[in-house]
Design an enzyme around this catalytic site. Structure first.
Site, short mmCIF file in Angstrom:
data_model
loop_
_atom_site.label_atom_id
_atom_site.label_comp_id
_atom_site.label_asym_id
_atom_site.label_seq_id
_atom_site.Cartn_x
_atom_site.Cartn_y
_atom_site.Cartn_z
N GLY A 195 -4.29 -4.33 -4.83
CA GLY A 195 -5.37 -3.48 -5.30
C GLY A 195 -4.91 -2.04 -5.31
O GLY A 195 -4.35 -1.57 -4.33
N HIS A 196 -5.06 -1.38 -6.45
CA HIS A 196 -4.84 0.04 -6.40
C HIS A 196 -5.82 0.79 -7.28
O HIS A 196 -6.38 0.24 -8.22
CB HIS A 196 -3.39 0.44 -6.67
CG HIS A 196 -2.71 -0.31 -7.74
ND1 HIS A 196 -1.60 -1.08 -7.51
CD2 HIS A 196 -3.02 -0.44 -9.02
CE1 HIS A 196 -1.25 -1.64 -8.64
NE2 HIS A 196 -2.08 -1.27 -9.57
N LYS A 244 2.22 2.61 -4.98
CA LYS A 244 3.07 2.30 -6.14
C LYS A 244 2.34 2.60 -7.45
O LYS A 244 2.96 2.94 -8.45
CB LYS A 244 3.45 0.80 -6.14
CG LYS A 244 4.28 0.40 -4.94
CD LYS A 244 4.56 -1.09 -4.93
CE LYS A 244 3.38 -1.96 -4.57
NZ LYS A 244 2.87 -1.84 -3.21
N GLY A 245 1.00 2.46 -7.43
CA GLY A 245 0.20 2.67 -8.64
C GLY A 245 0.45 4.03 -9.26
O GLY A 245 0.55 4.15 -10.48
N THR A 272 2.91 -12.35 2.55
CA THR A 272 2.13 -12.94 1.47
C THR A 272 2.92 -14.14 0.95
O THR A 272 4.00 -14.45 1.45
CB THR A 272 1.79 -11.89 0.39
OG1 THR A 272 0.82 -12.43 -0.48
CG2 THR A 272 3.02 -11.44 -0.39
N ASP A 284 0.81 -1.22 0.00
CA ASP A 284 0.00 0.00 0.00
C ASP A 284 0.84 1.27 0.00
O ASP A 284 0.46 2.28 0.59
CB ASP A 284 -0.96 0.03 1.20
CG ASP A 284 -1.79 -1.23 1.28
OD1 ASP A 284 -2.27 -1.66 0.23
OD2 ASP A 284 -1.95 -1.77 2.39
N GLN A 288 2.18 -5.69 -3.41
CA GLN A 288 2.51 -5.77 -1.98
C GLN A 288 3.84 -5.06 -1.70
O GLN A 288 4.26 -4.25 -2.51
CB GLN A 288 2.53 -7.23 -1.48
CG GLN A 288 1.17 -7.91 -1.48
CD GLN A 288 0.83 -8.58 -2.79
OE1 GLN A 288 1.68 -9.22 -3.41
NE2 GLN A 288 -0.40 -8.45 -3.22
P1 IMP Z 1 -2.53 -12.69 1.34
O1 IMP Z 1 -1.59 -12.09 0.35
O2 IMP Z 1 -3.98 -12.46 1.01
O3 IMP Z 1 -2.22 -14.13 1.63
O4 IMP Z 1 -2.32 -11.91 2.74
C1 IMP Z 1 -1.12 -12.06 3.50
C2 IMP Z 1 -0.74 -10.73 4.17
O5 IMP Z 1 -0.37 -9.81 3.16
C3 IMP Z 1 -1.89 -10.07 4.96
O6 IMP Z 1 -1.32 -9.38 6.06
C4 IMP Z 1 -2.44 -9.07 3.96
O7 IMP Z 1 -3.09 -7.99 4.61
C5 IMP Z 1 -1.17 -8.63 3.27
N1 IMP Z 1 -1.41 -8.15 1.90
C6 IMP Z 1 -1.67 -8.87 0.81
N2 IMP Z 1 -1.80 -8.08 -0.28
C7 IMP Z 1 -1.60 -6.83 0.14
C8 IMP Z 1 -1.57 -5.55 -0.52
O8 IMP Z 1 -1.74 -5.43 -1.74
N3 IMP Z 1 -1.33 -4.48 0.28
C9 IMP Z 1 -1.08 -4.60 1.61
N4 IMP Z 1 -1.08 -5.75 2.26
C10 IMP Z 1 -1.35 -6.86 1.54
#
Ligand code: IMP
Length: 426
Positions: free
Chosen positions: A40-41, A16-17, A241, A13, A226
């Site tokens: 997601g952005h 980066k977008g 992740t 978050d 991420q």
């Molecule tokens: P997962 O990627 O859904 O397995 O989540 C694993 C961890 O990564 C969790 O703490 C999520 O909140 C975090 N996470 C996954 N994708 C993002 C992202 O795009 N931005 C911020 N945190 C993320």
């Protein structure tokens, strides 16, 4: 030749977008190479707001090709919904989208399995986005249950494999959770055959495509998802992740050799946020944390969860900048700090009475880390109109200099608002 990477240096978050969007006009191809629709952005393009999760933002630029590369895990339903929205609002993408036939497919049982696992972990839940990302990557690493996009085009084998896999998943998940409703393999087969047909014009060998593009001197932009501290190998495991979200993932996720990269841009927020579980040494549980959350609108794009907020952590960012070999830093959301009297930057940790600037390898150590802060004066002035370094108050410049010095790389971009123009190029 320009091969640029944009990598988040925190826990995701980092906005980066916006940087990818600024750099896209000077590139021919934009590549996503890890993660899936956990990312997601929000991107502003020609007065419209687009929510992007799986597709590289380059898809919005008519001169640009967008690649969903090998290291990604793709939920075809989510991808097609995103694509349909873009086509409806800005016209066909034709041959500008390429999806790797090696990327792995997210199935409904991945989401179901993740829900059961997270529920069972209770207080120790990772706090995932529930998009089946980790469970899909696990099946990839385990091999027996992994299905790649290319496998969707072998229907007879696919039907049988889905029956085997779904029998296995149903058995385990029913044993673990009495409320679990068994899934129907043939219904999944039918649904995914429809997605496969719709995706077919875009599916191909993205590794060969990118290597040829390199030979032809095309300009490539790698869009990391991420942040580095969520990297499966180098992040705050297990609160990470399931992909290599630091710069380490570019090579294995795309097939492009690391030495081809000419510029590595590390993106940081002027403060720190984290979504989900895991230690966060500079987290603020007070009104300053709430102020940052409110002013920075720190709520997740994918899940809507409030983000945990805290001071800038230079120990963590120095670690991730070195890990990815960053040669320039983009500082985002500096304007969010404008109303604060004083600002703190964590320049070291104290762990068991010992001061260190090394980022611990283990979360139990990180959980013990007490931040050692350097306090700097705030600027209490609107900076959203700044367009060059000299437009920023001396206190803001000093804040940036301290970050640059502690993280160990020059700052070349500063963002002072969401719009493209609200950017200071240094
Ligand atoms: P997962 O990627 O859904 O397995 O989540 C694993 C961890 O990564 C969790 O703490 C999520 O909140 C975090 N996470 C996954 N994708 C993002 C992202 O795009 N931005 C911020 N945190 C993320």
């Amino acid at each position: 030749m320009s091969v640029t990477s944009v990598i988040g240096l925190q826990w995701g978050d980092e906005a980066k977008g916006k940087i990818v969007d600024l750099l896209t006009p000077e590139h021919d191809i934009v590549v996503r190479y890890q993660g899936g629709n956990n990312a997601g952005h929000t991107v502003q393009f020609r007065g419209e707001t687009y929510k992007m999760s799986l597709l590289p933002t380059g898809i919005l630029h008519p001169h640009c090709k967008a690649v969903v590369a090998t290291g990604m895990v793709v939920n075809p339903k989510a991808l097609l919904e995103e694509l349909d929205d873009i086509v409806r609002r800005s016209g066909p993408v034709d041959n500008r989208l390429l999806i790797s036939n090696r990327a792995h497919v997210v199935f409904p049982y991945h989401m179901e399995e993740e829900a059961v696992l997270e529920k069972r972990r209770q207080d120790e839940a990772i706090g995932t986005t529930m998009r089946g990302i980790g469970t899909c990557y696990r099946d990839k690493a385990g091999r027996t249950h992994g299905i790649r996009i290319g496998d969707l085009y072998y229907p007879e084998t696919l039907r049988q494999r889905l029956r085997d896999i779904v029998t296995y998943k149903n058995t385990i998940l029913q044993a673990l959770d009495p409320d679990f409703q068994p899934l129907d393999a043939d219904a999944i087969f039918d649904e995914y055959s429809g997605y496969a047909e719709r995706m077919q014009p875009y599916v191909g060998d993205t590794t060969a495509f990118l290597l040829d593009a390199l030979d032809q001197g095309k300009r490539i932009l790698f869009e990391g998802a991420q942040g580095s501290l969520l990297d499966i190998d180098h992040g705050t495991f297990p609160y990470v992740t399931s992909s290599n979200s630091s710069g380490c993932g570019i090579h294995n996720g795309s097939g492009v050799p690391e030495r081809a990269i000419t510029r590595m841009i590390g993106v940081i927020k002027a403060y720190t946020t984290r979504v989900g579980g895991g230690p966060f040494p500079t987290e603020l549980h007070d009104e300053i944390g709430q102020h940052i959350r409110d002013v920075g609108r720190e709520y997740g794009t994918v899940t809507g969860r409030p983000r945990r907020c805290g001071w800038f952590d230079a120990v963590a960012c120095r670690y991730s900048a070195r890990l990815s070999g960053i040669d320039a830093i983009a500082v985002m959301l500096l304007d969010v700090l404008s109303q604060l009297d004083e600002l703190c930057i964590c320049e070291a940790y104290e762990i068991d009475g010992r001061r260190t600037t090394d980022f611990p390898a283990h979360v139990h150590e990180l959980a013990k880390a007490k931040p050692v802060y350097r306090t700097l004066p705030g600027w209490k002035r609107d900076i959203s109109h700044a367009r060059k370094l000299d437009d920023l108050p001396a206190e803001a410049r000093s804040y940036l200099e301290t970050i640059s010095q502690l993280v160990g790389a020059p700052i070349t971009i500063v963002s002072v608002g969401p719009d493209r123009e609200q950017t200071v190029m240094i």
